[in-house]
Scaffold this active site. Structure first.
Site, PDB file in Angstrom:
ATOM      1  CG  PHE A 117      -2.001   0.928   1.092  1.00  0.00           C
ATOM      2  CD1 PHE A 117      -3.050   0.899   0.321  1.00  0.00           C
ATOM      3  CD2 PHE A 117      -2.154   2.134   2.024  1.00  0.00           C
ATOM      4  CE1 PHE A 117      -4.205   1.579   0.040  1.00  0.00           C
ATOM      5  CE2 PHE A 117      -3.218   2.968   1.713  1.00  0.00           C
ATOM      6  CZ  PHE A 117      -4.105   2.991   0.878  1.00  0.00           C
ATOM      7  CG  ASP A 119      -0.089  -3.142   6.354  1.00  0.00           C
ATOM      8  OD1 ASP A 119      -1.047  -3.609   6.955  1.00  0.00           O
ATOM      9  OD2 ASP A 119       0.280  -2.148   6.129  1.00  0.00           O
ATOM     10  CE1 TYR A 153      -9.537   1.426   6.977  1.00  0.00           C
ATOM     11  CE2 TYR A 153      -8.353   2.069   8.703  1.00  0.00           C
ATOM     12  CZ  TYR A 153      -8.348   2.058   7.408  1.00  0.00           C
ATOM     13  OH  TYR A 153      -7.176   2.189   6.703  1.00  0.00           O
ATOM     14  CE  LYS A 154      -7.836  -1.797   4.583  1.00  0.00           C
ATOM     15  NZ  LYS A 154      -8.303  -1.065   3.797  1.00  0.00           N
ATOM     16  NE  ARG A 169      -9.893  -2.677  -3.252  1.00  0.00           N
ATOM     17  CZ  ARG A 169      -9.569  -2.396  -2.200  1.00  0.00           C
ATOM     18  NH1 ARG A 169      -8.092  -2.779  -1.879  1.00  0.00           N
ATOM     19  NH2 ARG A 169     -10.023  -1.397  -1.303  1.00  0.00           N
TER      20      ARG A 169
END
Length: 401
Positions: free
Chosen positions: A117, A188, A213-214, A360
């Site tokens: 990322f 990560d 938060y995912k 996605r």
């Protein structure tokens, strides 16, 4: 066996929406609304500042970062007492990398990949520039990482699952190789934690970081977490020496003394309201098997791939075809992928888009089932086969894609 009909009932999903974007922002658990309202009114509202000692059911708000860290630790295979929650993922990446580099003096290479990322790479570049000691951030293609691990590498810094394609690295194998070469590994877990079984202890990770938060459904802006392996926990020097990482923060000493173990990685004041929502979200995982989650996610993903490839020949699979080589998302390429995604969202199927051409779709069996997959494929096929995406309103780019 995990009862996914029961977990589905724990989420507050809008009527008529098929939500395939939990890999970007998890939906709201029903309990979170009540718990946040309670902490706002009954704790912040009534207890005021005494909530730091009396809130959160008498445990005190100040204890939340470590207690929630242990709850997350059970989902990522961490030893008890070695995960703490707080701050943002960018901050945790910076902390982990700064500490790791000090433990490998004399080496100058931080190895990462082009699937990482961008924020992780930005934080690394910023840190290395500030250090001013000639460090190099070496970025290679994901498939070239293993061969690029040499005795030059101080730190291997990777996101386990590629945010674009869902490609999954082999944590255990790559960590073993960098250790054999005398370096350290930072992982990560932003697209791993809550998506499938993770074993940071068994995999030998030195540091691991991630957001909540995912797949953990902690809500927008939910705090991040950091793991430090036991063998390093009392050696890692916190580059960001925040007052809550001090051994005795309320002694208000002018000199910094790091706290014990992972607590030294605390920086700022805990975000109590956000942590309350996260605490409620983590309740969903009680009685849930991550092995069951993984098996069902693979089944749903495979159904989706087969359906899309049969009905939408213009879309090209961007994710690894072998389920073992990807996380819990599936990506397809299409030149007008942004417009297609907007057309899908307009019809109640929510995924997202990543430039330049990737659509996605996340598959989280906590709230997604076979009927959702069938319906999503049918709607996508209708959009593609009738070029319903080819409208000006679907091509106007919003700030968030």
């Amino acid at each position: 066996m995990t009862d996914f009909s029961a977990t589905r009932a724990m989420f507050d999903l809008p009527e008529g929406v098929i939500y395939l974007d939990g890999n970007s922002l998890g939906p709201m658990p029903r309990a979170a609304k009540m718990r946040v309202a309670e902490v706002v009114s009954a704790e912040w509202g009534e207890m005021l500042i005494t909530g730091w000692n009396r809130g959160w059911g008498g445990r005190g708000w100040m204890s939340m970062p470590v207690a929630l860290g242990d709850r997350i630790g059970r989902l990522i295979g961490a030893e008890p007492g070695h995960v703490v929650v707080g701050d943002t993922l960018s901050i945790k990446v910076y902390q982990a990398l700064a500490s790791a580099l000090e433990m490998v003096p004399g080496r100058k290479v931080v190895l990462s990949d082009s699937g990482n990322f961008p924020t992780d790479l930005y934080m690394a570049n910023g840190l290395l520039t500030s250090l001013g000691h000639g460090h190099e951030l070496r970025v290679v293609a994901p498939e070239e990482v293993e061969d690029a691990i040499t005795d030059e590498v101080a730190v291997l810094m990777l996101t386990e699952v590629d945010y674009r394609t869902g490609r999954r690295h082999d944590m255990r194998a790559l960590t073993a190789k960098v250790h054999a070469q005398g370096g350290l590994a930072i992982w990560d877990l932003a697209h791993s934690a809550g998506a499938f079984p993770v074993d940071v202890a068994g995999g030998g990770a030195d540091f691991a970081v991630g957001c909540t938060y995912k797949y953990l459904n902690g809500g927008p802006g939910a705090p991040a977490f950091i793991y430090v392996a036991p063998r390093l926990a009392d050696r890692a020097r916190p580059a960001l020496a925040g007052w809550l990482g001090h051994e005795a923060p309320f002694a208000f000493e002018l000199d910094y003394r790091p706290g014990a173990g992972v607590e030294r990685m605390r920086v700022g004041t805990p975000p109590v309201i956000q942590m309350t929502a996260l605490d409620a979200a983590l309740d969903v995982w009680e009685g849930v098997s991550l092995e069951d989650v993984r098996a069902k996610s693979v089944e749903l993903s495979e159904r989706f791939i087969a359906g899309v490839e049969a009905a939408c020949p213009d879309l090209v699979l961007a994710s690894p075809r072998d389920a073992a080589g990807r996380g819990s998302q599936v990506s397809f390429r299409f030149d007008e992928g942004y417009a297609v995604m907007q057309a899908l969202i307009a019809r109640g199927v929510i995924g997202d888009f990543r430039a330049p051409d990737i659509m996605r779709f996340g598959f989280t069996p906590l709230y997604i089932d076979e009927a959702d997959v069938r319906a999503a494929v049918a709607i996508l096929a209708e959009i593609m086969n009738n070029r319903l995406w080819d409208r000006p309103e679907y091509k106007r780019r919003a700030k968030v894609t």
